[in-house]
Motif scaffolding. Structure first.
Motif, PDB file in Angstrom:
ATOM      1  N   ASP A 193       0.887  -1.165   0.000  1.00  0.00           N
ATOM      2  CA  ASP A 193       0.000   0.000   0.000  1.00  0.00           C
ATOM      3  C   ASP A 193       0.925   1.215   0.000  1.00  0.00           C
ATOM      4  O   ASP A 193       1.418   1.646   1.037  1.00  0.00           O
ATOM      5  CB  ASP A 193      -0.894  -0.044   1.250  1.00  0.00           C
ATOM      6  CG  ASP A 193      -1.821   1.165   1.328  1.00  0.00           C
ATOM      7  OD1 ASP A 193      -1.746   2.036   0.440  1.00  0.00           O
ATOM      8  OD2 ASP A 193      -2.605   1.228   2.295  1.00  0.00           O
ATOM      9  N   ILE A 194       1.195   1.712  -1.205  1.00  0.00           N
ATOM     10  CA  ILE A 194       2.222   2.748  -1.389  1.00  0.00           C
ATOM     11  C   ILE A 194       1.568   3.991  -1.986  1.00  0.00           C
ATOM     12  O   ILE A 194       1.066   3.958  -3.115  1.00  0.00           O
ATOM     13  CB  ILE A 194       3.357   2.231  -2.304  1.00  0.00           C
ATOM     14  CG1 ILE A 194       4.034   1.006  -1.661  1.00  0.00           C
ATOM     15  CG2 ILE A 194       4.372   3.339  -2.586  1.00  0.00           C
ATOM     16  CD1 ILE A 194       5.082   0.342  -2.541  1.00  0.00           C
ATOM     17  N   ALA A 195       1.555   5.084  -1.244  1.00  0.00           N
ATOM     18  CA  ALA A 195       0.887   6.300  -1.705  1.00  0.00           C
ATOM     19  C   ALA A 195       1.619   6.890  -2.912  1.00  0.00           C
ATOM     20  O   ALA A 195       0.988   7.321  -3.881  1.00  0.00           O
ATOM     21  CB  ALA A 195       0.829   7.325  -0.578  1.00  0.00           C
ATOM     22  N   GLY A 196       2.923   6.916  -2.835  1.00  0.00           N
ATOM     23  CA  GLY A 196       3.690   7.474  -3.942  1.00  0.00           C
ATOM     24  C   GLY A 196       5.156   7.113  -3.799  1.00  0.00           C
ATOM     25  O   GLY A 196       5.675   7.007  -2.689  1.00  0.00           O
ATOM     26  N   PHE A 197       5.790   6.896  -4.940  1.00  0.00           N
ATOM     27  CA  PHE A 197       7.227   6.589  -4.943  1.00  0.00           C
ATOM     28  C   PHE A 197       7.716   6.776  -6.361  1.00  0.00           C
ATOM     29  O   PHE A 197       7.049   6.368  -7.310  1.00  0.00           O
ATOM     30  CB  PHE A 197       7.473   5.142  -4.493  1.00  0.00           C
ATOM     31  CG  PHE A 197       8.929   4.747  -4.512  1.00  0.00           C
ATOM     32  CD1 PHE A 197       9.834   5.334  -3.638  1.00  0.00           C
ATOM     33  CD2 PHE A 197       9.394   3.791  -5.410  1.00  0.00           C
ATOM     34  CE1 PHE A 197      11.175   4.972  -3.660  1.00  0.00           C
ATOM     35  CE2 PHE A 197      10.740   3.431  -5.432  1.00  0.00           C
ATOM     36  CZ  PHE A 197      11.626   4.018  -4.549  1.00  0.00           C
ATOM     37  N   SER A 198       8.882   7.409  -6.517  1.00  0.00           N
ATOM     38  CA  SER A 198       9.409   7.476  -7.877  1.00  0.00           C
ATOM     39  C   SER A 198      10.920   7.373  -7.893  1.00  0.00           C
ATOM     40  O   SER A 198      11.602   7.618  -6.891  1.00  0.00           O
ATOM     41  CB  SER A 198       8.928   8.724  -8.611  1.00  0.00           C
ATOM     42  OG  SER A 198       9.272   9.841  -7.891  1.00  0.00           O
ATOM     43  N   VAL A 199      11.406   6.959  -9.031  1.00  0.00           N
ATOM     44  CA  VAL A 199      12.838   6.811  -9.287  1.00  0.00           C
ATOM     45  C   VAL A 199      13.133   7.616 -10.544  1.00  0.00           C
ATOM     46  O   VAL A 199      12.469   7.430 -11.578  1.00  0.00           O
ATOM     47  CB  VAL A 199      13.208   5.324  -9.494  1.00  0.00           C
ATOM     48  CG1 VAL A 199      14.670   5.176  -9.902  1.00  0.00           C
ATOM     49  CG2 VAL A 199      12.923   4.507  -8.232  1.00  0.00           C
ATOM     50  N   ALA A 200      14.099   8.525 -10.437  1.00  0.00           N
ATOM     51  CA  ALA A 200      14.429   9.388 -11.585  1.00  0.00           C
ATOM     52  C   ALA A 200      15.189   8.597 -12.643  1.00  0.00           C
ATOM     53  O   ALA A 200      15.775   7.547 -12.358  1.00  0.00           O
ATOM     54  CB  ALA A 200      15.281  10.561 -11.113  1.00  0.00           C
ATOM     55  N   ALA A 201      15.195   9.116 -13.859  1.00  0.00           N
ATOM     56  CA  ALA A 201      16.011   8.513 -14.917  1.00  0.00           C
ATOM     57  C   ALA A 201      17.462   8.458 -14.454  1.00  0.00           C
ATOM     58  O   ALA A 201      17.992   9.443 -13.939  1.00  0.00           O
ATOM     59  CB  ALA A 201      15.899   9.349 -16.188  1.00  0.00           C
ATOM     60  N   GLY A 202      18.077   7.312 -14.585  1.00  0.00           N
ATOM     61  CA  GLY A 202      19.486   7.166 -14.232  1.00  0.00           C
ATOM     62  C   GLY A 202      19.785   7.085 -12.745  1.00  0.00           C
ATOM     63  O   GLY A 202      20.946   6.907 -12.357  1.00  0.00           O
ATOM     64  N   GLU A 203      18.765   7.199 -11.920  1.00  0.00           N
ATOM     65  CA  GLU A 203      19.000   7.161 -10.467  1.00  0.00           C
ATOM     66  C   GLU A 203      19.240   5.727 -10.004  1.00  0.00           C
ATOM     67  O   GLU A 203      18.626   4.791 -10.495  1.00  0.00           O
ATOM     68  CB  GLU A 203      17.786   7.736  -9.724  1.00  0.00           C
ATOM     69  CG  GLU A 203      18.044   7.906  -8.236  1.00  0.00           C
ATOM     70  CD  GLU A 203      16.834   8.460  -7.475  1.00  0.00           C
ATOM     71  OE1 GLU A 203      17.049   8.979  -6.371  1.00  0.00           O
ATOM     72  OE2 GLU A 203      15.698   8.353  -7.975  1.00  0.00           O
ATOM     73  N   ARG A 204      20.106   5.578  -9.013  1.00  0.00           N
ATOM     74  CA  ARG A 204      20.441   4.243  -8.514  1.00  0.00           C
ATOM     75  C   ARG A 204      19.974   4.129  -7.064  1.00  0.00           C
ATOM     76  O   ARG A 204      20.488   4.809  -6.184  1.00  0.00           O
ATOM     77  CB  ARG A 204      21.933   4.001  -8.674  1.00  0.00           C
ATOM     78  CG  ARG A 204      22.332   4.036 -10.156  1.00  0.00           C
ATOM     79  CD  ARG A 204      23.807   4.157 -10.366  1.00  0.00           C
ATOM     80  NE  ARG A 204      24.358   5.293  -9.648  1.00  0.00           N
ATOM     81  CZ  ARG A 204      25.656   5.459  -9.423  1.00  0.00           C
ATOM     82  NH1 ARG A 204      26.525   4.574  -9.868  1.00  0.00           N
ATOM     83  NH2 ARG A 204      26.084   6.502  -8.756  1.00  0.00           N
TER      84      ARG A 204
END
Ligand code: ADP
Ligand code: MG
Length: 238
Positions: free
Chosen positions: A27-38
């Motif tokens: 149950d995840i409200a929001g999460f993001s990973v940027a381009a090229g992010e590790r």
């Protein structure tokens, strides 16, 4: 690839339960990973890490919310289009490596190029795809005398490098690694993680690296505890 501003991953209001399980797993409200992010993602065994990766890979679909991979909302795609996105743009590195034991190291690395024309084209842009496979294996410190050995006869450490080269070939914009180091001792784990980070950076690929061992986290751009983004975890703990 790295130049694009499109995030590698965006999750919104995601809820997922396994069939016949009373409590939601994620149950995840929001999460993001940027381009090229590790990103280093950690959590205890059974906390839903592999489940989350299955949702990101479009192998499972959430009951609610959205999973956007490289600008594409998976829930709006057909199963066929999800398969294509996965084959073209995601490099997977599994805990058990999932190599084909009867194929040579180099033919295992080349497998994604047989499933995806775009990975084949990107792999062979500068030189034949086979030469690109050899370049990756060299970068990952696998000596040429192992390139033609059947994968089933390689050591665990060698198999892991082959699996990493297979994930990297053809420049997928998103690399997903699910506890790929658990078969190695601590010193070898760190060496392998550093190799993977370096290759992801060289390719401009985002990397989501999952482990229950947070000692491996130090060279990543960001460290995330699954429990910190997953409200289902606190419900279970409460
Ligand atoms: N295929 C499945 N069917 C039903 N339940 C599952 C399945 N896979 C995982 N689960 C359950 O989901 C929870 C999270 O598992 P998993 O995502 O594998 O955790 P982790 O990768 O963090 O160890 C566990 O309770 C597990 O039993
Ligand atoms: Mg797991």
């Amino acid at each position: 690839m790295a130049a694009t501003a499109t995030p590698a991953l965006t999750l919104r209001q995601l809820r997922f339960s396994w069939p016949r399980q009373p409590a939601p797993c994620l149950d995840i409200a929001g999460f993001s990973v940027a381009a090229g992010e590790r990103v280093f993602l950690h959590g205890p065994s059974g906390s839903g890490k592999s489940t989350l990766l299955a949702l990101i890979g479009g192998v499972a679909l959430p009951q609610q919310g959205s999973v956007e991979v490289l600008g594409q909302r998976l829930e709006t795609l057909s199963a066929r289009a999800r398969d294509r996105l996965r084959a073209d743009d995601i490099g997977f590195l599994f805990q058990q490596f999932n190599l084909l034991p009867w194929l040579s190291a180099i033919d295992n690395v080349l497998l994604p190029c047989t499933f995806s024309a775009s990975r084949r084209q990107r792999a062979s842009a500068a030189q034949p795809a086979r030469a690109e496979a050899e370049r990756l294996l060299t970068q990952l410190d696998l000596a040429p005398d192992s390139w033609h050995t059947r994968a089933g006869e390689l050591s665990v450490g060698q198999q892991q490098r082959v699996a990493a080269a297979r994930a990297l070939i053809g420049g997928p914009a998103l690399l997903i690694a699910d506890e790929p180091t658990s078969a190695l001792d601590a010193a070898r784990q760190q060496i392998f993680v550093d190799l993977l980070l370096r290759e992801a950076a060289a390719a401009g690929a985002a990397l989501i690296f999952v482990s229950h061992d947070h000692r491996l986290a130090r060279h990543f751009d960001r460290t995330v505890a699954l429990a910190d983004i997953n409200r289902a975890a606190s419900e279970v703990a409460a």
